[in-house]
Design a protein around this motif. Sequence first.
Motif, mmCIF file in Angstrom:
data_model
loop_
_atom_site.group_PDB
_atom_site.id
_atom_site.type_symbol
_atom_site.label_atom_id
_atom_site.label_comp_id
_atom_site.label_asym_id
_atom_site.label_seq_id
_atom_site.Cartn_x
_atom_site.Cartn_y
_atom_site.Cartn_z
ATOM 1 N N PRO A 180 4.039 -6.531 9.092
ATOM 2 C CA PRO A 180 4.111 -7.835 9.766
ATOM 3 C C PRO A 180 4.318 -7.681 11.301
ATOM 4 O O PRO A 180 5.654 -7.286 11.497
ATOM 5 N N TRP A 181 3.501 -7.994 12.375
ATOM 6 C CA TRP A 181 3.757 -7.472 13.606
ATOM 7 C C TRP A 181 3.888 -8.667 14.471
ATOM 8 O O TRP A 181 4.800 -8.502 15.581
ATOM 9 N N ASN A 198 -1.256 -7.893 10.959
ATOM 10 C CA ASN A 198 -0.500 -6.713 9.843
ATOM 11 C C ASN A 198 -0.853 -5.290 10.649
ATOM 12 O O ASN A 198 -2.069 -5.160 10.919
ATOM 13 N N VAL A 199 0.036 -4.209 10.593
ATOM 14 C CA VAL A 199 -0.417 -3.003 11.258
ATOM 15 C C VAL A 199 -0.065 -1.720 10.377
ATOM 16 O O VAL A 199 -0.497 -0.929 10.973
ATOM 17 N N LEU A 200 0.050 -2.151 9.077
ATOM 18 C CA LEU A 200 0.356 -0.748 8.352
ATOM 19 C C LEU A 200 -0.887 -0.538 7.268
ATOM 20 O O LEU A 200 -0.735 0.267 6.404
ATOM 21 N N ASN A 201 -1.640 -1.499 7.193
ATOM 22 C CA ASN A 201 -2.794 -1.327 6.341
ATOM 23 C C ASN A 201 -3.495 0.161 6.329
ATOM 24 O O ASN A 201 -3.924 0.542 7.249
ATOM 25 N N GLY A 202 -3.486 0.857 5.145
ATOM 26 C CA GLY A 202 -4.204 2.172 4.925
ATOM 27 C C GLY A 202 -3.169 3.199 5.679
ATOM 28 O O GLY A 202 -3.736 4.553 5.571
ATOM 29 N N ILE A 203 -1.995 2.944 6.125
ATOM 30 C CA ILE A 203 -1.199 4.015 6.748
ATOM 31 C C ILE A 203 -0.156 4.136 5.783
ATOM 32 O O ILE A 203 0.865 3.067 5.424
ATOM 33 N N GLY A 214 -6.151 -3.084 10.350
ATOM 34 C CA GLY A 214 -5.392 -4.071 10.712
ATOM 35 C C GLY A 214 -6.023 -5.470 10.524
ATOM 36 O O GLY A 214 -7.090 -5.904 10.508
ATOM 37 N N THR A 215 -5.028 -6.595 10.039
ATOM 38 C CA THR A 215 -5.626 -7.697 9.452
ATOM 39 C C THR A 215 -4.782 -8.746 10.104
ATOM 40 O O THR A 215 -3.749 -8.535 10.772
ATOM 41 N N ALA A 238 -9.411 -12.313 9.189
ATOM 42 C CA ALA A 238 -9.715 -11.263 10.440
ATOM 43 C C ALA A 238 -9.409 -9.947 9.799
ATOM 44 O O ALA A 238 -8.169 -9.842 9.429
ATOM 45 N N SER A 239 -10.160 -8.936 9.867
ATOM 46 C CA SER A 239 -9.819 -7.533 9.531
ATOM 47 C C SER A 239 -10.587 -6.543 10.538
ATOM 48 O O SER A 239 -11.305 -6.709 11.099
#
Length: 374
Positions: A180-181, A198-203, A214-215, A238-239
Amino acid sequence: MRFTAKAGICAAATALAVGAFAPSASAQLANDWKFGKPFINQFKKVDVVASTVPANGDVNPYGVAVIPRSKDKLHKGDVLVSNFNNAGNLQGTGTTIVQISRDGNVRLFAQIDAGKLPGACPGGVGLTTALVVLRTGWVIVGSLPTADGTSATAQSGCLIVLDSKGEVRETFSGGGINGPWDMTAADNGGSVDLFLTNVLNGIVGGQPATTNQGTVLRLELKIEGNKPPALRKTTTIASGFTEQTDPTALIIGPTGVGLGRDGTLYVADTVASRIAAIPNAIGRMTNAGTGRTVTAGQHLNGPLGLAIAPNGNVLTVNGGDGNIVETNPLKKAQVAFRTLDGLGAGALFGLAVAPDNRGVYFVDDTNNELRLLH
């Protein structure tokens, strides 16, 4: 956080230079923003309000939120600031929220112990820009924690809910919350919609270095009496935003969010240097992807924090230089920019409009200060 300025985008020549779109006629002065003029052009100087470093030495201030109502430790008009780094300057390890009054008095609002959280928060505590204060006195802050200040150890974290006395009461994790950013809220008292990037999806473990996952989530909360907020529903609205790991910035991805008067959510798409619009953010049940582009490039240079000015324009601060940019979303045009007191790349993050519209609060990460453009 440290950014390198991109080629072709330069800071203004003087410390408080007004951008090329600023009115030149002397008749267009302090209150012109009320008639559609740029909000930031009425302000003449930047002052330091206070240091954001608490007794434990936490640094790298990120989130900025103005307190809307007084309750217990919360005083109306004071500013809460969340710290992302610890005293050793390791990113994703800051645990404190400080409270700063208009005249610069500073006190600790909360120091969060990862070992005493009342719920799950994968990875622990590293407080981000995702910081809101609700009318009912609840404070909600994001955590994107690391073990050693690097993206290789970053974990999904959570949202941490504190009461008006600064005590942690619950956490929200999982369900799409992953790094969560930044965050904003549509606050109706008993019901609240949180909008969270959110900035860690897939990482995982810092890999891959770049992904487009990012979502933006909408979290619907119900608040009854003195009970902690109940999370009723989470929707991805959004994504597809680009996320990048970075050795100096930890992670770069969709950051600031602000809700317009017509229900459009504006998102600072940091990697793409654009402002995105998500229509009908409160009511929509579908995923808008990366939204429609309001503006991109030009004076935008890695936009991070975002706020909505009283004239409905979108304010953003750049990670790639020391500029604040004002965008008119109806005209889809950048209408003003200025350099914030000579601050360079990596100095800016969270911002908020000051009470009574008397200026713009922002954090200076380089000097660990809360400042006011006024």
